[in-house]
Design a protein around this motif. Sequence first.
Motif, PDB file in Angstrom:
ATOM      1  N   THR A 213       0.633  -1.277  -0.153  1.00 57.91           N
ATOM      2  CA  THR A 213       0.374  -0.583  -0.423  1.00 57.91           C
ATOM      3  C   THR A 213       0.798   1.374   0.393  1.00 57.91           C
ATOM      4  OG1 THR A 213       0.057  -0.548   2.874  1.00 57.91           O
ATOM      5  CG2 THR A 213      -1.753  -0.866   1.142  1.00 57.91           C
ATOM      6  N   GLY A 214       2.243   0.824   0.180  1.00 62.01           N
ATOM      7  CA  GLY A 214       3.722   2.227   0.638  1.00 62.01           C
ATOM      8  C   GLY A 214       3.176   2.419   1.743  1.00 62.01           C
ATOM      9  N   CYS A 215       1.844   2.173   2.596  1.00 58.36           N
ATOM     10  CA  CYS A 215       2.453   2.492   4.202  1.00 58.36           C
ATOM     11  C   CYS A 215       4.014   2.249   4.391  1.00 58.36           C
ATOM     12  CB  CYS A 215       1.097   1.840   4.773  1.00 58.36           C
ATOM     13  SG  CYS A 215      -0.481   2.961   4.168  1.00 58.36           S
ATOM     14  N   HIS A 216       4.062   1.635   4.701  1.00 56.00           N
ATOM     15  CA  HIS A 216       6.039   0.911   4.847  1.00 56.00           C
ATOM     16  C   HIS A 216       6.743   2.447   4.499  1.00 56.00           C
ATOM     17  CE1 HIS A 216       9.844  -0.691   4.689  1.00 56.00           C
ATOM     18  NE2 HIS A 216       9.514  -1.254   6.309  1.00 56.00           N
ATOM     19  N   GLU A 217       6.725   2.104   3.162  1.00 53.20           N
ATOM     20  CA  GLU A 217       7.620   3.783   3.002  1.00 53.20           C
ATOM     21  C   GLU A 217       7.109   4.744   2.955  1.00 53.20           C
ATOM     22  OE1 GLU A 217       9.298   5.428  -1.271  1.00 53.20           O
ATOM     23  OE2 GLU A 217       7.144   4.156  -1.847  1.00 53.20           O
ATOM     24  N   PHE A 218       5.966   5.064   3.250  1.00 58.27           N
ATOM     25  CA  PHE A 218       6.086   6.060   4.052  1.00 58.27           C
ATOM     26  C   PHE A 218       6.521   6.140   4.983  1.00 58.27           C
ATOM     27  CE2 PHE A 218       3.583   7.134   0.305  1.00 58.27           C
ATOM     28  CZ  PHE A 218       3.471   8.419   0.195  1.00 58.27           C
ATOM     29  N   LEU A 219       6.687   5.190   6.123  1.00 60.10           N
ATOM     30  CA  LEU A 219       6.451   5.280   7.384  1.00 60.10           C
ATOM     31  C   LEU A 219       7.814   5.878   7.579  1.00 60.10           C
ATOM     32  CD1 LEU A 219       6.359   5.040  10.109  1.00 60.10           C
ATOM     33  CD2 LEU A 219       5.977   2.470  10.095  1.00 60.10           C
TER      34      LEU A 219
ATOM     35  N   ASP B  25      10.400   7.049   5.671  1.00 61.87           N
ATOM     36  CA  ASP B  25      10.782   8.543   4.833  1.00 61.87           C
ATOM     37  C   ASP B  25      10.153   9.521   5.824  1.00 61.87           C
ATOM     38  OD1 ASP B  25      11.759   6.915   2.630  1.00 61.87           O
ATOM     39  OD2 ASP B  25       9.616   7.600   1.197  1.00 61.87           O
ATOM     40  N   THR B  26       9.661   8.890   7.489  1.00 61.82           N
ATOM     41  CA  THR B  26       8.631  10.000   7.873  1.00 61.82           C
ATOM     42  C   THR B  26       9.644  10.512   9.111  1.00 61.82           C
ATOM     43  OG1 THR B  26       7.227  11.495   8.859  1.00 61.82           O
ATOM     44  CG2 THR B  26       7.870   9.028   9.510  1.00 61.82           C
ATOM     45  N   GLN B  27       9.581  11.745   8.997  1.00 59.43           N
ATOM     46  CA  GLN B  27      10.805  12.603  10.110  1.00 59.43           C
ATOM     47  C   GLN B  27       9.627  13.166  11.060  1.00 59.43           C
ATOM     48  OE1 GLN B  27      14.061  12.458  10.244  1.00 59.43           O
ATOM     49  NE2 GLN B  27      13.624  11.474   8.824  1.00 59.43           N
ATOM     50  N   GLU B  28       8.486  12.393  11.331  1.00 54.34           N
ATOM     51  CA  GLU B  28       7.584  12.682  12.043  1.00 54.34           C
ATOM     52  C   GLU B  28       7.876  12.794  13.705  1.00 54.34           C
ATOM     53  OE1 GLU B  28       5.019  15.194  12.126  1.00 54.34           O
ATOM     54  OE2 GLU B  28       5.107  15.306  10.512  1.00 54.34           O
ATOM     55  N   SER B  29       7.487  13.378  14.459  1.00 53.87           N
ATOM     56  CA  SER B  29       7.486  13.316  16.131  1.00 53.87           C
ATOM     57  C   SER B  29       6.420  13.510  16.967  1.00 53.87           C
ATOM     58  CB  SER B  29       8.643  14.524  17.124  1.00 53.87           C
ATOM     59  OG  SER B  29       8.049  15.592  16.428  1.00 53.87           O
ATOM     60  N   ALA B  30       5.173  13.445  15.810  1.00 51.66           N
ATOM     61  CA  ALA B  30       3.570  13.361  16.649  1.00 51.66           C
ATOM     62  C   ALA B  30       3.221  11.815  16.303  1.00 51.66           C
ATOM     63  CB  ALA B  30       2.627  14.131  15.954  1.00 51.66           C
ATOM     64  N   PRO B  31       1.578  11.172  16.427  1.00 54.71           N
ATOM     65  CA  PRO B  31       1.492  10.343  16.272  1.00 54.71           C
ATOM     66  C   PRO B  31       0.460  10.859  14.411  1.00 54.71           C
ATOM     67  CG  PRO B  31       1.220  11.258  18.189  1.00 54.71           C
ATOM     68  CD  PRO B  31       1.298  12.221  17.425  1.00 54.71           C
ATOM     69  N   ILE B  32       1.123   8.898  14.275  1.00 51.57           N
ATOM     70  CA  ILE B  32       0.516   9.084  13.540  1.00 51.57           C
ATOM     71  C   ILE B  32      -0.243   8.805  12.069  1.00 51.57           C
ATOM     72  CG2 ILE B  32       1.806   8.526  10.614  1.00 51.57           C
ATOM     73  CD1 ILE B  32       4.536   8.826  11.782  1.00 51.57           C
ATOM     74  N   LEU B  33      -1.286   8.680  11.752  1.00 55.09           N
ATOM     75  CA  LEU B  33      -2.282   7.347  11.316  1.00 55.09           C
ATOM     76  C   LEU B  33      -2.073   7.106   9.460  1.00 55.09           C
ATOM     77  CD1 LEU B  33      -5.742   8.967  12.284  1.00 55.09           C
ATOM     78  CD2 LEU B  33      -4.598   6.198  12.839  1.00 55.09           C
ATOM     79  N   LEU B  34      -1.422   6.237   9.048  1.00 53.45           N
ATOM     80  CA  LEU B  34      -1.298   5.693   7.970  1.00 53.45           C
ATOM     81  C   LEU B  34      -2.164   4.413   6.641  1.00 53.45           C
ATOM     82  CD1 LEU B  34       1.926   4.140   8.780  1.00 53.45           C
ATOM     83  CD2 LEU B  34       1.859   6.205   7.582  1.00 53.45           C
ATOM     84  N   ALA B  35      -3.115   5.781   6.269  1.00 53.86           N
ATOM     85  CA  ALA B  35      -4.062   5.434   5.316  1.00 53.86           C
ATOM     86  C   ALA B  35      -3.465   4.097   3.485  1.00 53.86           C
ATOM     87  CB  ALA B  35      -4.483   6.467   4.688  1.00 53.86           C
ATOM     88  N   GLY B  36      -3.946   3.241   3.851  1.00 56.23           N
ATOM     89  CA  GLY B  36      -3.739   2.332   2.977  1.00 56.23           C
ATOM     90  C   GLY B  36      -4.757   1.983   1.593  1.00 56.23           C
TER      91      GLY B  36
ATOM     92  N   SER C   9     -10.358   7.486  -0.272  1.00 57.00           N
ATOM     93  CA  SER C   9      -9.832   7.851  -1.029  1.00 57.00           C
ATOM     94  C   SER C   9      -9.612   6.661  -1.807  1.00 57.00           C
ATOM     95  CB  SER C   9      -8.268   8.073  -1.107  1.00 57.00           C
ATOM     96  OG  SER C   9      -8.583   8.848  -0.846  1.00 57.00           O
ATOM     97  N   ASN C  10     -10.291   5.995  -3.414  1.00 62.12           N
ATOM     98  CA  ASN C  10     -10.426   4.918  -4.603  1.00 62.12           C
ATOM     99  C   ASN C  10      -9.148   5.055  -4.934  1.00 62.12           C
ATOM    100  OD1 ASN C  10     -11.078   2.897  -5.448  1.00 62.12           O
ATOM    101  ND2 ASN C  10     -12.076   4.468  -7.189  1.00 62.12           N
ATOM    102  N   PHE C  11      -8.185   3.694  -4.617  1.00 61.85           N
ATOM    103  CA  PHE C  11      -6.408   3.762  -4.734  1.00 61.85           C
ATOM    104  C   PHE C  11      -6.562   2.398  -5.897  1.00 61.85           C
ATOM    105  CE2 PHE C  11      -3.246   5.384  -2.238  1.00 61.85           C
ATOM    106  CZ  PHE C  11      -4.331   5.797  -1.049  1.00 61.85           C
ATOM    107  N   SER C  12      -6.066   2.169  -7.007  1.00 64.10           N
ATOM    108  CA  SER C  12      -6.911   1.286  -8.286  1.00 64.10           C
ATOM    109  C   SER C  12      -5.645   0.600  -8.171  1.00 64.10           C
ATOM    110  CB  SER C  12      -6.963   2.140  -9.531  1.00 64.10           C
ATOM    111  OG  SER C  12      -5.840   2.622 -10.085  1.00 64.10           O
ATOM    112  N   ASN C  13      -4.753   1.331  -7.366  1.00 67.09           N
ATOM    113  CA  ASN C  13      -3.324   0.745  -7.326  1.00 67.09           C
ATOM    114  C   ASN C  13      -2.654   0.815  -6.363  1.00 67.09           C
ATOM    115  OD1 ASN C  13      -0.585  -0.510  -8.093  1.00 67.09           O
ATOM    116  ND2 ASN C  13      -0.227   0.165  -9.616  1.00 67.09           N
ATOM    117  N   LEU C  14      -2.976   0.288  -5.173  1.00 66.50           N
ATOM    118  CA  LEU C  14      -2.125  -0.072  -3.931  1.00 66.50           C
ATOM    119  C   LEU C  14      -0.325  -0.442  -3.909  1.00 66.50           C
ATOM    120  CD1 LEU C  14      -4.556  -1.361  -1.560  1.00 66.50           C
ATOM    121  CD2 LEU C  14      -4.807   0.561  -2.931  1.00 66.50           C
ATOM    122  N   LYS C  15       0.628  -0.292  -5.071  1.00 67.50           N
ATOM    123  CA  LYS C  15       1.382  -1.046  -4.971  1.00 67.50           C
ATOM    124  C   LYS C  15       2.004   0.849  -4.809  1.00 67.50           C
ATOM    125  CE  LYS C  15       1.625  -4.476  -7.108  1.00 67.50           C
ATOM    126  NZ  LYS C  15       1.792  -6.182  -8.699  1.00 67.50           N
ATOM    127  N   VAL C  16       1.580   1.421  -5.481  1.00 68.37           N
ATOM    128  CA  VAL C  16       2.270   2.846  -6.026  1.00 68.37           C
ATOM    129  C   VAL C  16       1.063   4.038  -4.654  1.00 68.37           C
ATOM    130  CG1 VAL C  16       2.601   5.000  -7.305  1.00 68.37           C
ATOM    131  CG2 VAL C  16       3.320   2.804  -7.468  1.00 68.37           C
TER     132      VAL C  16
END
Length: 405
Positions: free
Chosen positions: A49-55, A57-68, A170-177
């Motif tokens: 879903t790309g959530c692993h990559e976003f996590l 890459d992030t430099q967030e010090s706040a709580p995070i919600l990842l949408a897949g 959101s409507n993801f037609s391709n969850l790989k990207v």
Amino acid sequence: MERRERIEVFLDLLSCTQPLYFWEYDSDGSLLRSTCPAEKMLDTIFRHTGCHEFLMDTQESAPILLAGGARLMWIAACEYNEKLPVRYYVLGPFFVSETCADDMAELLRARAPGTSEEWRSTLSAVLKELPVLSLPFYSQYAVMLHYLVTGEKVSCSAIRYLPEEQDAASNFSNLKVQTPPKDRLETYRAERALLNAVREGDLDGATAMLQASGIARVRQYTDSPLRNAQIACTTFAAICTRAAIEGGLSTTLSYSIGDAYIKSFFLAKSLSEVVDIKDKMFLDFIHRVHTCRTNPKYSKMVQGSCDYIELHLAEPLNIETLASRLGYAKYYLSTCFKKETGCSVNDYIKFARVERAKILLSTTNTSIDKIAEQTGFSSRNFFAATFKRCVGKTPAEYRRETLNV
């Protein structure tokens, strides 16, 4: 109490209500441990879903919600050592509303290549067992996990959504990207296109609806996808009603039509039914405005000529074309047209093309060259010169001023 012990107590407490799987990743993104029995399968989904990559890459010090996508989400918190991430802690996945068959099918279609029917069937069963959490619950869990990992107490307003501002529905037609969030200016342009279609009684307004369908997103107001769509369409009905009034439709009739459609939205039993009603309402308003804007002083021949011009602006147009298409003698049509409208056929075509160009400039990011082509001008230079004579500004100046950018 050590961090790991605090997390274990937290997970024990969660297991009493809504059990969530726990995941721990190192700074390189490798999975260290999890409490998920279908670990490999759901880790694959997390990555695809790309959530692993976003996590990572992030430099967030706040709580995070990842949408897949398909209303599937994860909660995450990062542990830092001297401003460098050393561990990533994740809860989930979970759904933010009851899923429908289409959402599940979309998610399954985004599987890793080469998976078998058995794998897909197993994944479907695993996903159906995931909990459904409402906003108050998953927001609380996010700030709790953040506190356990960092020792920092924050409010729910500090939670960050990744990718930023993306709607969980959101409507993801391709969850790989994982696609970036839509530009708000693009959304604004699409909304203007829709309202202009109603306001102008533009019979070609379905094009605006199709363009906007890839941009607009239904916000997650409640846990019910059907109710979210009903709320969103109620808002759409309200602005269409106002646009119709601005287009010349009577206030009483406009509000009566809008109210009737809003009632229909809330009587609908499915998402597809809501969408069908919305499209019918949009086109209904357009046709009613077009009818009320039709000049009663025009003969059937002249009104038909105006309508043909409006619907074929991108094509070669002249008096010969109109006479041939509509079945009238050229001289007779030209004389009647000038008498009834006060301008020649060629001037009317020119003004109609400029008006359509104004709408495209203010509601799309289409290049000026392309707009010239779509409105039937033979070249960009000819388009620019004609536009400036009629409007007093170049197409680029008009675009900048109307979008205020």
